[in-house]
Design a protein around this motif. Sequence first.
Motif, PDB file in Angstrom:
ATOM      1  N   LEU A  16     -11.365  34.781   4.186  1.00  0.00           N
ATOM      2  CA  LEU A  16      -9.980  35.215   3.987  1.00  0.00           C
ATOM      3  C   LEU A  16      -9.287  34.466   2.857  1.00  0.00           C
ATOM      4  O   LEU A  16      -8.118  34.701   2.579  1.00  0.00           O
ATOM      5  CB  LEU A  16      -9.182  35.042   5.289  1.00  0.00           C
ATOM      6  CG  LEU A  16      -9.635  35.914   6.465  1.00  0.00           C
ATOM      7  CD1 LEU A  16      -8.767  35.659   7.686  1.00  0.00           C
ATOM      8  CD2 LEU A  16      -9.608  37.392   6.096  1.00  0.00           C
ATOM      9  N   LEU A  17     -10.006  33.565   2.194  1.00  0.00           N
ATOM     10  CA  LEU A  17      -9.464  32.918   1.001  1.00  0.00           C
ATOM     11  C   LEU A  17      -9.350  33.929  -0.131  1.00  0.00           C
ATOM     12  O   LEU A  17     -10.147  34.875  -0.223  1.00  0.00           O
ATOM     13  CB  LEU A  17     -10.406  31.802   0.534  1.00  0.00           C
ATOM     14  CG  LEU A  17     -10.509  30.526   1.368  1.00  0.00           C
ATOM     15  CD1 LEU A  17     -11.693  29.704   0.887  1.00  0.00           C
ATOM     16  CD2 LEU A  17      -9.227  29.716   1.285  1.00  0.00           C
ATOM     17  N   THR A  18      -8.380  33.715  -1.020  1.00  0.00           N
ATOM     18  CA  THR A  18      -8.398  34.493  -2.261  1.00  0.00           C
ATOM     19  C   THR A  18      -9.575  34.021  -3.110  1.00  0.00           C
ATOM     20  O   THR A  18     -10.085  32.906  -2.938  1.00  0.00           O
ATOM     21  CB  THR A  18      -7.104  34.303  -3.067  1.00  0.00           C
ATOM     22  OG1 THR A  18      -7.018  32.935  -3.485  1.00  0.00           O
ATOM     23  CG2 THR A  18      -5.869  34.672  -2.258  1.00  0.00           C
ATOM     24  N   ILE A  19     -10.013  34.868  -4.016  1.00  0.00           N
ATOM     25  CA  ILE A  19     -11.113  34.500  -4.909  1.00  0.00           C
ATOM     26  C   ILE A  19     -10.730  33.271  -5.727  1.00  0.00           C
ATOM     27  O   ILE A  19     -11.535  32.356  -5.929  1.00  0.00           O
ATOM     28  CB  ILE A  19     -11.470  35.676  -5.827  1.00  0.00           C
ATOM     29  CG1 ILE A  19     -12.055  36.829  -4.999  1.00  0.00           C
ATOM     30  CG2 ILE A  19     -12.457  35.253  -6.909  1.00  0.00           C
ATOM     31  CD1 ILE A  19     -12.255  38.113  -5.773  1.00  0.00           C
ATOM     32  N   LYS A  20      -9.479  33.233  -6.183  1.00  0.00           N
ATOM     33  CA  LYS A  20      -9.021  32.106  -6.992  1.00  0.00           C
ATOM     34  C   LYS A  20      -9.018  30.816  -6.178  1.00  0.00           C
ATOM     35  O   LYS A  20      -9.443  29.754  -6.665  1.00  0.00           O
ATOM     36  CB  LYS A  20      -7.624  32.380  -7.548  1.00  0.00           C
ATOM     37  CG  LYS A  20      -7.141  31.330  -8.534  1.00  0.00           C
ATOM     38  CD  LYS A  20      -5.857  31.777  -9.217  1.00  0.00           C
ATOM     39  CE  LYS A  20      -5.474  30.808 -10.330  1.00  0.00           C
ATOM     40  NZ  LYS A  20      -4.251  31.253 -11.036  1.00  0.00           N
ATOM     41  N   ALA A  21      -8.553  30.887  -4.937  1.00  0.00           N
ATOM     42  CA  ALA A  21      -8.539  29.699  -4.087  1.00  0.00           C
ATOM     43  C   ALA A  21      -9.949  29.178  -3.878  1.00  0.00           C
ATOM     44  O   ALA A  21     -10.198  27.970  -3.980  1.00  0.00           O
ATOM     45  CB  ALA A  21      -7.892  30.032  -2.744  1.00  0.00           C
ATOM     46  N   SER A  22     -10.881  30.062  -3.605  1.00  0.00           N
ATOM     47  CA  SER A  22     -12.260  29.655  -3.378  1.00  0.00           C
ATOM     48  C   SER A  22     -12.849  28.978  -4.612  1.00  0.00           C
ATOM     49  O   SER A  22     -13.528  27.945  -4.515  1.00  0.00           O
ATOM     50  CB  SER A  22     -13.103  30.870  -2.987  1.00  0.00           C
ATOM     51  OG  SER A  22     -14.414  30.494  -2.667  1.00  0.00           O
ATOM     52  N   ARG A  23     -12.557  29.534  -5.777  1.00  0.00           N
ATOM     53  CA  ARG A  23     -13.084  28.961  -7.024  1.00  0.00           C
ATOM     54  C   ARG A  23     -12.502  27.580  -7.276  1.00  0.00           C
ATOM     55  O   ARG A  23     -13.227  26.639  -7.643  1.00  0.00           O
ATOM     56  CB  ARG A  23     -12.761  29.896  -8.197  1.00  0.00           C
ATOM     57  CG  ARG A  23     -13.132  29.321  -9.560  1.00  0.00           C
ATOM     58  CD  ARG A  23     -12.911  30.322 -10.667  1.00  0.00           C
ATOM     59  NE  ARG A  23     -11.564  30.849 -10.711  1.00  0.00           N
ATOM     60  CZ  ARG A  23     -10.539  30.223 -11.268  1.00  0.00           C
ATOM     61  NH1 ARG A  23     -10.687  29.009 -11.797  1.00  0.00           N
ATOM     62  NH2 ARG A  23      -9.338  30.772 -11.284  1.00  0.00           N
TER      63      ARG A  23
END
Length: 240
Positions: A16-23
């Motif tokens: 459920l993280l955004t892609i940006k947060a995960s990166r």
Amino acid sequence: MHAVAIVGAGPGDPELLTIKASRLIEKADVILHDNLVSNTILSINTTGEKIYVGRKFGDASDQIERQQKINELLFSYHSQGKKVVRLKSGDPYVYGRAAEEARYLKEKNVPFEVIPGISAALAAANIFNIPVTERNKSNAMLICTAHTADYSFEQLNGIAHMLKAGNTISIYMGLKSLHRIIPKLLEVCDDDTIPVNAASNVSRADQGIITGTLGNIEEQIKNSTIQMPVVLIIGANPIL
């Protein structure tokens, strides 16, 4: 230098993280994280330094001193040229104290960005199929905290009247304050059949929910083993 990233980790499920947060989490040199950030999310980063700066229910530490220490750590690690992530459960600007850190960084002329995360009430609504807004039923949702119980009479009364008008109320960190909140809602609404949902550990393997009414939710929770953190959604029925 890299901008400090104030990142919303959402309710706990890494998917459920955004892609940006995960990166940003994966690439960080230093992660300053809160208590409710899940281990599965922290494990996305395999090389960076992880520093716990959270606060648990019942902690007696001075909140002002603790926050000042966090601010200073953000500044210090950024000054060393490191990629710094300040990782907060849920959404940074929904009871995440991100405003204090953002203002501090602004005063220090440190570049920063804030990455949204899914807040617990919205995660619970979707995972447990609770329509917090619905045509002809509710056109607004109010988010508040357990500190509602300590608000002025006017504020708590206003929240109760919003519920009476057909709006949905979500209360964070409210498990220990039900004995103060529920009586006021009942007094104003005069309807003990209004639905109450208590969602625990939303999106995690041990998530759960208790669904009752203003009239019986306190007894249901008392007789349960529900664990904090719990978010309450009042005024909307799950789609079963």
